[in-house]
Scaffold this active site. Sequence first.
Site, PDB file in Angstrom:
ATOM      1  N   ARG A  71      13.092 -14.051  11.162  1.00 52.98           N
ATOM      2  CA  ARG A  71      14.353 -12.757  11.488  1.00 52.98           C
ATOM      3  C   ARG A  71      12.740 -11.653  12.748  1.00 52.98           C
ATOM      4  O   ARG A  71      12.962 -10.650  13.094  1.00 52.98           O
ATOM      5  CB  ARG A  71      15.653 -12.525  11.544  1.00 52.98           C
ATOM      6  CG  ARG A  71      16.777 -13.334  11.753  1.00 52.98           C
ATOM      7  CD  ARG A  71      18.105 -12.494  11.122  1.00 52.98           C
ATOM      8  NE  ARG A  71      17.633 -14.503   9.869  1.00 52.98           N
ATOM      9  CZ  ARG A  71      18.697 -13.498   8.683  1.00 52.98           C
ATOM     10  NH1 ARG A  71      19.287 -12.392   8.718  1.00 52.98           N
ATOM     11  NH2 ARG A  71      18.798 -14.066   7.587  1.00 52.98           N
ATOM     12  N   GLU A 108      19.512 -13.880  -2.013  1.00 60.72           N
ATOM     13  CA  GLU A 108      21.304 -13.386  -2.100  1.00 60.72           C
ATOM     14  C   GLU A 108      21.669 -15.195  -2.141  1.00 60.72           C
ATOM     15  O   GLU A 108      22.558 -15.497  -2.985  1.00 60.72           O
ATOM     16  CB  GLU A 108      22.146 -12.626  -1.072  1.00 60.72           C
ATOM     17  CG  GLU A 108      22.431 -11.935  -0.927  1.00 60.72           C
ATOM     18  CD  GLU A 108      23.257 -11.182   0.005  1.00 60.72           C
ATOM     19  OE1 GLU A 108      24.462 -10.903  -0.116  1.00 60.72           O
ATOM     20  OE2 GLU A 108      22.776 -11.470   1.126  1.00 60.72           O
TER      21      GLU A 108
HETATM   22  O1  LIG Z   1      16.578  -8.769   0.348  1.00 66.43           O
HETATM   23  P1  LIG Z   1      16.645 -10.207   0.453  1.00 66.43           P
HETATM   24  O2  LIG Z   1      17.494 -10.426  -0.190  1.00 66.43           O
HETATM   25  O3  LIG Z   1      15.317 -10.546  -0.136  1.00 66.43           O
HETATM   26  O4  LIG Z   1      17.094 -10.854   1.849  1.00 66.43           O
HETATM   27  C1  LIG Z   1      16.477 -10.578   2.854  1.00 66.43           C
HETATM   28  C2  LIG Z   1      15.801 -11.619   4.336  1.00 66.43           C
HETATM   29  O5  LIG Z   1      17.304 -12.818   3.933  1.00 66.43           O
HETATM   30  C3  LIG Z   1      17.065 -13.133   5.262  1.00 66.43           C
HETATM   31  O6  LIG Z   1      15.905 -13.752   5.778  1.00 66.43           O
HETATM   32  P2  LIG Z   1      16.803 -15.928   5.217  1.00 66.43           P
HETATM   33  O7  LIG Z   1      15.654 -15.424   3.575  1.00 66.43           O
HETATM   34  O8  LIG Z   1      17.888 -16.134   5.124  1.00 66.43           O
HETATM   35  O9  LIG Z   1      15.336 -16.621   6.360  1.00 66.43           O
HETATM   36  P3  LIG Z   1      16.144 -16.923   7.728  1.00 66.43           P
HETATM   37  O10 LIG Z   1      15.591 -15.203   8.552  1.00 66.43           O
HETATM   38  O11 LIG Z   1      14.746 -17.506   7.828  1.00 66.43           O
HETATM   39  O12 LIG Z   1      16.914 -17.327   8.084  1.00 66.43           O
HETATM   40  C4  LIG Z   1      16.570 -11.621   6.046  1.00 66.43           C
HETATM   41  O13 LIG Z   1      16.318 -12.142   7.420  1.00 66.43           O
HETATM   42  C5  LIG Z   1      14.926 -11.507   4.934  1.00 66.43           C
HETATM   43  O14 LIG Z   1      14.140 -11.225   5.617  1.00 66.43           O
HETATM   44  N1  LIG Z   2      24.500 -10.890   3.946  1.00 69.35           N
HETATM   45  C1  LIG Z   2      22.755 -11.039   4.555  1.00 69.35           C
HETATM   46  N2  LIG Z   2      23.288 -11.155   6.337  1.00 69.35           N
HETATM   47  C2  LIG Z   2      22.063 -11.738   6.671  1.00 69.35           C
HETATM   48  N3  LIG Z   2      20.859 -12.064   5.945  1.00 69.35           N
HETATM   49  C3  LIG Z   2      20.688 -12.062   4.995  1.00 69.35           C
HETATM   50  N4  LIG Z   2      20.145 -12.119   4.389  1.00 69.35           N
HETATM   51  C4  LIG Z   2      20.305 -11.833   3.038  1.00 69.35           C
HETATM   52  N5  LIG Z   2      21.127 -11.920   2.743  1.00 69.35           N
HETATM   53  C5  LIG Z   2      22.350 -11.215   4.006  1.00 69.35           C
END
Ligand SMILES: O=P(O)(O)OC[C@H]1O[C@H](OP(=O)(O)OP(=O)(O)O)[C@H](O)[C@@H]1O
Ligand SMILES: Nc1ncnc2[nH]cnc12
Length: 188
Positions: A71, A108
């Site tokens: 993202r 998370e």
């Molecule tokens: O602060 P944190 O606990 O590290 O979480 C934040 C991360 O989680 C989500 O990505 P995700 O790992 O879900 O991957 P994606 O964007 O590929 O779906 C979001 O876009 C951040 O990169």
């Molecule tokens: N609650 C949440 N929503 C969207 N992206 C996430 N990445 C980690 N936690 C998330």
Amino acid sequence: MLEEEENGVDPRLKAITAAIRVVPHFPKPGIMFNDITTLLLHPKAFKDAVEIFVERYRDMGISAVAGIEARGFIFGPSIALAIGAKFVPLRKPKKLPGEVISEAYVLEYGTDCLEMHVGAVQSGERVLVVDDLVATGGTLSAAMSLLERAGADVVECACLIGLPKFKGRCSLNGKPVHVLVEAINKSM
Ligand SMILES: O=P(O)(O)OC[C@H]1O[C@H](OP(=O)(O)OP(=O)(O)O)[C@H](O)[C@@H]1O
Ligand SMILES: Nc1ncnc2[nH]cnc12
């Protein structure tokens, strides 16, 4: 140009917040998922989000924007182009074809790893890290470690959304974290 502020708050943030959807129990029970795909369906709010970042970073001598997959790739390139910086993708494992350095981290809802091409940033280069959301900060920390191992100077991390568990913090590993909106905790 900045629009007039209401009570010291940028009025554009209201529409940005309203355009973010919260999906309960995704991808796992108990997670309130903040979904920015609904923001992308509102061109004015999407553009405003990018512009707020551009207004903040355009005169900070930043020569590279590092975006976190997936993202961070939605916001990072537009910010990079507008401030005249290069864009460096920080990717999930085994996606980059060249020589990489890697950093594992805890999420998370699981664990993951970020990779960056060797040579993507130069020693001493001023870098902005961009992602959509900060929850635990594990992903941003991994991104900063990668960049610092390459000798880059991380100026700041920029995220559209800060989750409650991150609330009140404006730095991570000694580097500033700038969040546009705090996460809403109810679904729509
Ligand atoms: O602060 P944190 O606990 O590290 O979480 C934040 C991360 O989680 C989500 O990505 P995700 O790992 O879900 O991957 P994606 O964007 O590929 O779906 C979001 O876009 C951040 O990169
Ligand atoms: N609650 C949440 N929503 C969207 N992206 C996430 N990445 C980690 N936690 C998330």
